[in-house]
Design a protein around this motif. Structure first.
Motif, PDB file in Angstrom:
ATOM      1  N   UNK A 137      40.317  26.107  41.510  1.00  0.00           N
ATOM      2  CA  UNK A 137      40.750  27.221  40.678  1.00  0.00           C
ATOM      3  C   UNK A 137      39.915  27.238  39.407  1.00  0.00           C
ATOM      4  N   UNK A 138      39.400  28.421  39.013  1.00  0.00           N
ATOM      5  CA  UNK A 138      38.570  28.523  37.833  1.00  0.00           C
ATOM      6  C   UNK A 138      39.349  28.268  36.553  1.00  0.00           C
ATOM      7  N   UNK A 139      38.623  27.786  35.523  1.00  0.00           N
ATOM      8  CA  UNK A 139      39.288  27.471  34.255  1.00  0.00           C
ATOM      9  C   UNK A 139      39.851  28.723  33.587  1.00  0.00           C
ATOM     10  N   UNK A 140      39.143  29.852  33.736  1.00  0.00           N
ATOM     11  CA  UNK A 140      39.639  31.095  33.132  1.00  0.00           C
ATOM     12  C   UNK A 140      40.970  31.502  33.739  1.00  0.00           C
ATOM     13  N   UNK A 141      41.045  31.436  35.034  1.00  0.00           N
ATOM     14  CA  UNK A 141      42.291  31.807  35.708  1.00  0.00           C
ATOM     15  C   UNK A 141      43.414  30.855  35.318  1.00  0.00           C
ATOM     16  N   UNK A 142      43.088  29.564  35.244  1.00  0.00           N
ATOM     17  CA  UNK A 142      44.097  28.571  34.873  1.00  0.00           C
ATOM     18  C   UNK A 142      44.664  28.861  33.482  1.00  0.00           C
ATOM     19  N   UNK A 143      43.790  29.218  32.561  1.00  0.00           N
ATOM     20  CA  UNK A 143      44.240  29.524  31.201  1.00  0.00           C
ATOM     21  C   UNK A 143      45.111  30.769  31.171  1.00  0.00           C
ATOM     22  N   UNK A 144      44.762  31.754  31.979  1.00  0.00           N
ATOM     23  CA  UNK A 144      45.566  32.976  32.012  1.00  0.00           C
ATOM     24  C   UNK A 144      46.928  32.723  32.657  1.00  0.00           C
ATOM     25  N   UNK A 145      46.979  31.851  33.644  1.00  0.00           N
ATOM     26  CA  UNK A 145      48.259  31.475  34.238  1.00  0.00           C
ATOM     27  C   UNK A 145      49.139  30.785  33.198  1.00  0.00           C
ATOM     28  N   UNK A 146      48.526  29.901  32.396  1.00  0.00           N
ATOM     29  CA  UNK A 146      49.281  29.210  31.350  1.00  0.00           C
ATOM     30  C   UNK A 146      49.783  30.195  30.292  1.00  0.00           C
ATOM     31  N   UNK A 203      53.504  42.288  32.673  1.00  0.00           N
ATOM     32  CA  UNK A 203      52.769  42.707  33.878  1.00  0.00           C
ATOM     33  C   UNK A 203      51.261  42.693  33.622  1.00  0.00           C
ATOM     34  N   UNK A 204      50.866  43.054  32.409  1.00  0.00           N
ATOM     35  CA  UNK A 204      49.438  43.017  32.064  1.00  0.00           C
ATOM     36  C   UNK A 204      48.897  41.588  32.111  1.00  0.00           C
ATOM     37  N   UNK A 205      49.724  40.623  31.699  1.00  0.00           N
ATOM     38  CA  UNK A 205      49.300  39.226  31.779  1.00  0.00           C
ATOM     39  C   UNK A 205      49.103  38.800  33.230  1.00  0.00           C
ATOM     40  N   UNK A 206      49.990  39.272  34.114  1.00  0.00           N
ATOM     41  CA  UNK A 206      49.826  38.966  35.535  1.00  0.00           C
ATOM     42  C   UNK A 206      48.559  39.618  36.074  1.00  0.00           C
ATOM     43  N   UNK A 207      48.304  40.861  35.666  1.00  0.00           N
ATOM     44  CA  UNK A 207      47.083  41.542  36.097  1.00  0.00           C
ATOM     45  C   UNK A 207      45.847  40.802  35.615  1.00  0.00           C
ATOM     46  N   UNK A 208      45.925  40.214  34.418  1.00  0.00           N
ATOM     47  CA  UNK A 208      44.790  39.453  33.887  1.00  0.00           C
ATOM     48  C   UNK A 208      44.518  38.219  34.737  1.00  0.00           C
ATOM     49  N   UNK A 209      45.575  37.594  35.252  1.00  0.00           N
ATOM     50  CA  UNK A 209      45.391  36.451  36.147  1.00  0.00           C
ATOM     51  C   UNK A 209      44.640  36.892  37.397  1.00  0.00           C
ATOM     52  N   UNK A 227      42.682  39.373  37.742  1.00  0.00           N
ATOM     53  CA  UNK A 227      41.322  39.823  37.437  1.00  0.00           C
ATOM     54  C   UNK A 227      40.374  38.686  37.108  1.00  0.00           C
ATOM     55  N   UNK A 228      40.933  37.499  36.845  1.00  0.00           N
ATOM     56  CA  UNK A 228      40.089  36.372  36.467  1.00  0.00           C
ATOM     57  C   UNK A 228      39.160  35.992  37.615  1.00  0.00           C
ATOM     58  N   UNK A 229      38.033  35.445  37.283  1.00  0.00           N
ATOM     59  CA  UNK A 229      37.057  35.056  38.306  1.00  0.00           C
ATOM     60  C   UNK A 229      37.675  34.043  39.257  1.00  0.00           C
ATOM     61  N   UNK A 230      37.445  34.282  40.562  1.00  0.00           N
ATOM     62  CA  UNK A 230      37.964  33.359  41.575  1.00  0.00           C
ATOM     63  C   UNK A 230      39.448  33.474  41.766  1.00  0.00           C
ATOM     64  N   UNK A 231      40.026  34.680  41.458  1.00  0.00           N
ATOM     65  CA  UNK A 231      41.470  34.815  41.519  1.00  0.00           C
ATOM     66  C   UNK A 231      41.981  35.263  42.865  1.00  0.00           C
ATOM     67  N   UNK A 232      41.127  35.356  43.856  1.00  0.00           N
ATOM     68  CA  UNK A 232      41.580  35.762  45.167  1.00  0.00           C
ATOM     69  C   UNK A 232      42.567  34.781  45.727  1.00  0.00           C
ATOM     70  N   UNK A 233      43.388  35.197  46.715  1.00  0.00           N
ATOM     71  CA  UNK A 233      44.376  34.313  47.295  1.00  0.00           C
ATOM     72  C   UNK A 233      43.746  33.023  47.788  1.00  0.00           C
ATOM     73  N   UNK A 234      44.370  31.927  47.501  1.00  0.00           N
ATOM     74  CA  UNK A 234      43.862  30.630  47.935  1.00  0.00           C
ATOM     75  C   UNK A 234      45.002  29.757  48.376  1.00  0.00           C
ATOM     76  N   UNK A 235      44.683  28.807  49.226  1.00  0.00           N
ATOM     77  CA  UNK A 235      45.721  27.895  49.685  1.00  0.00           C
ATOM     78  C   UNK A 235      46.191  27.002  48.566  1.00  0.00           C
ATOM     79  N   UNK A 236      45.393  26.800  47.534  1.00  0.00           N
ATOM     80  CA  UNK A 236      45.713  25.824  46.504  1.00  0.00           C
ATOM     81  C   UNK A 236      46.946  26.164  45.720  1.00  0.00           C
ATOM     82  N   UNK A 237      47.124  27.465  45.347  1.00  0.00           N
ATOM     83  CA  UNK A 237      48.291  27.805  44.560  1.00  0.00           C
ATOM     84  C   UNK A 237      49.334  28.529  45.386  1.00  0.00           C
TER      85      UNK A 237
END
Length: 283
Positions: A1-10, A74-80, A82-92
């Motif tokens: 998971x990219x660091x940008x996406x992780x920060x937006x999730x937090x 909802x905008x915060x969720x959309x930002x997650x 939109x983050x790089x590498x935010x496609x569905x993954x088995x990891x999360x």
């Protein structure tokens, strides 16, 4: 998971945690009001899980957010997303089976029909591993985390006050990943689960015609939502007219299925065939 996406999730989790504190609610109280599992609230607030839009809306309603604040969340969720590498993954666990897992976790009555793949709550760890490995761009670490999360969620099968009804076609028992040994362990698990007082397991034998030609699996969660599964994803609907159609369809599949002793006999027969298949493969 990219660091940008992780920060937006937090950031999303911190915002929701702050709103919950302002409302004077504990995590357990919010979970109960929203109709989701308490672990879901905890994982979202700590940035370890991305909620579906449906779950986020439930949390927003439970927090009694005004439209402006709900839109910000909802905008915060959309930002997650939109983050790089935010496609569905088995990891999360936001990919294969995520909507099913979450809706099942919060429901008191689960009714699931499947025609190819076993329901998430019935999958053994190795079977689930193959499911998650079929997701786009899996990694061993991500798959491992997703399998562990799925197995953990299966604890709902043992909780008093819940009821789970599963109806499968016989094809589900014969559509196998991996090895015959994997399916033998999986079928043994089905035998164990079938004996639970909180579970009803039915199978439509191949010798019986199906009342409706099945095109996909679906899961009814209480009488409030249906999760419809497609080849490349899932969608959650709470439309009353659509729910009524799926309620009627499930009832027809359930009526065509066998339960109890007949299911156990069928499972044992299929297990015998897998043993024979395994013997042939090792010769």
């Amino acid at each position: 998971m990219g660091s940008e996406r992780r920060e937006r999730m937090k950031a999303l989790g911190a915002r929701l945690r702050g709103l919950r504190a302002e409302a004077g609610l504990t995590g357990a109280m919010l979970a109960q009001r929203a109709g989701v599992g308490q672990p879901t609230v905890s994982k979202v607030e700590t940035g370890r899980m991305v909620p579906s839009l449906d779950v986020l809306d439930r949390l927003s309603r439970a927090l009694d957010l005004d439209e402006s604040t709900a839109r910000d969340v909802r905008d915060l969720l959309a930002a997650v997303a939109a983050a790089e590498g935010s496609g569905p993954s088995a990891g999360d666990a936001t990919g294969v089976g995520a909507a099913v897992d979450e809706e099942m976790r919060s429901a008191r009555l689960v009714r699931s029909f499947q025609c190819v793949v076993l329901p998430a709550l019935l999958q053994s760890a190795e079977y689930a591993r193959h499911v998650f490995e079929s997701a786009p761009h899996p990694t061993p670490e991500a798959v491992g985390r997703a399998v562990a999360a799925r197995v953990e969620r299966q604890s709902v099968l043992y909780e008093p006050g819940r009821e789970s009804v599963f109806v499968l076609t016989e094809a589900v028992l014969r559509t196998w990943p991996g090895t015959p040994a994997l399916m033998l362990a999986q079928l043994d698990r089905l035998l164990a689960v079938e004996s639970l007082s909180t579970v009803r397991l039915g199978v439509i034998p191949w010798r019986r015609p199906v009342p409706v030609l099945p095109r996909h699996g679906f899961t009814l969660c209480d009488q409030r939502a249906v999760v419809v599964e497609t080849f490349d994803g899932e969608r959650v609907s709470d439309d009353s007219a659509e729910l009524a159609v799926f309620e009627e369809t499930f009832a027809r599949f359930e009526q065509a299925a066998v339960f109890g002793d007949e299911v156990r006999e069928l499972l044992l027969r299929v297990m015998k065939e897998f043993r024979g298949l395994g013997d042939n493969l090792t010769r």
